[in-house]
Design an enzyme around this catalytic site. Structure first.
Site, PDB file in Angstrom:
ATOM      1  N   GLY A  46     110.330 -11.222  45.333  1.00 21.23           N
ATOM      2  CA  GLY A  46     111.297 -10.741  46.305  1.00 21.23           C
ATOM      3  C   GLY A  46     111.803 -11.904  47.143  1.00 21.23           C
ATOM      4  N   HIS A 134     107.598  -6.464  53.213  1.00 18.80           N
ATOM      5  CA  HIS A 134     107.541  -7.916  53.403  1.00 18.80           C
ATOM      6  C   HIS A 134     108.947  -8.491  53.603  1.00 18.80           C
ATOM      7  CE1 HIS A 134     105.844 -12.032  52.327  1.00 18.80           C
ATOM      8  NE2 HIS A 134     107.148 -12.224  52.187  1.00 18.80           N
ATOM      9  N   GLU A 135     109.868  -8.096  52.722  1.00 18.15           N
ATOM     10  CA  GLU A 135     111.230  -8.650  52.791  1.00 18.15           C
ATOM     11  C   GLU A 135     111.985  -8.136  54.016  1.00 18.15           C
ATOM     12  OE1 GLU A 135     111.689 -11.124  51.038  1.00 18.15           O
ATOM     13  OE2 GLU A 135     110.088 -10.770  49.583  1.00 18.15           O
TER      14      GLU A 135
HETATM   15 ZN    ZN Z   1     108.301 -13.888  52.163  1.00 16.00          ZN
END
Ligand code: ZN
Length: 170
Positions: A46, A134-135
């Site tokens: 990602g 996370h992104e």
């Molecule tokens: Zn990262």
């Protein structure tokens, strides 16, 4: 567009908040292609706009065996609902050579726009839910070590500094 490069911690752009994408035009389409190619050559799963120095709310996610057949591009993603909790290993292309055990929500449902500007919805669990969280953190200037317990964070950053031979002032 200037050639994009992967940004590494402690690059200041990683701490900035990305802004909403108003015009989903050819520039955004070519940005998404470039991000996917940078992500793939770095063997990541990602990548967020911040990580290539573009403060726009875009994330790209690579294919995941048996979960995601095609890469995903999420514009202006918004988390609608999250449930459960699980601790798993996590890494980040902006923090090469280190990883940490991060607590995340188990399932996520999010709204986003696709490259045609259509409003879409995604229900994710497990690894995909983790990548989305996370992104999306990146878009808000949050990095995964921020989510580690105090001593684990200290240890990770010390380890990272040693491996990258850089000086971070904190
Ligand atoms: Zn990262």
């Amino acid at each position: 567009m200037e050639k994009l490069k992967l940004r590494y911690y402690p690059d200041a752009v990683l701490r900035k908040k990305a802004v909403e994408i108003k015009n989903i035009d050819d520039e955004i389409k070519s940005l998404s292609r470039e991000m996917l190619s940078i992500m793939q050559s770095a063997k990541g799963v990602g990548l967020s706009g911040n990580q290539v120095g573009e403060l726009q709310r875009i994330i790209v996610i690579g294919t995941i065996p048996e979960i995601l057949d095609e890469p995903l591009v999420l514009l202006n993603p918004e988390i609608k609902k999250m449930e459960g909790s699980i601790v798993e290993d996590e890494g980040c292309l902006s923090f090469p050579d280190v990883s940490g055990r991060v607590r995340r929500r188990l399932t996520v449902s999010a709204n986003f726009q696709n490259l045609s500007g259509e409003k879409m919805q995604i229900e994710a669990k497990g690894i995909l839910a983790r990548i989305i969280q996370h992104e999306m953190d990146h878009l808000n200037g949050i990095l995964y070590p921020d989510r580690l317990p105090f001593f684990a964070r200290k240890k990770l950053l010390r380890n990272y500094r040693k491996k990258r031979k850089i000086v971070i002032s904190h």
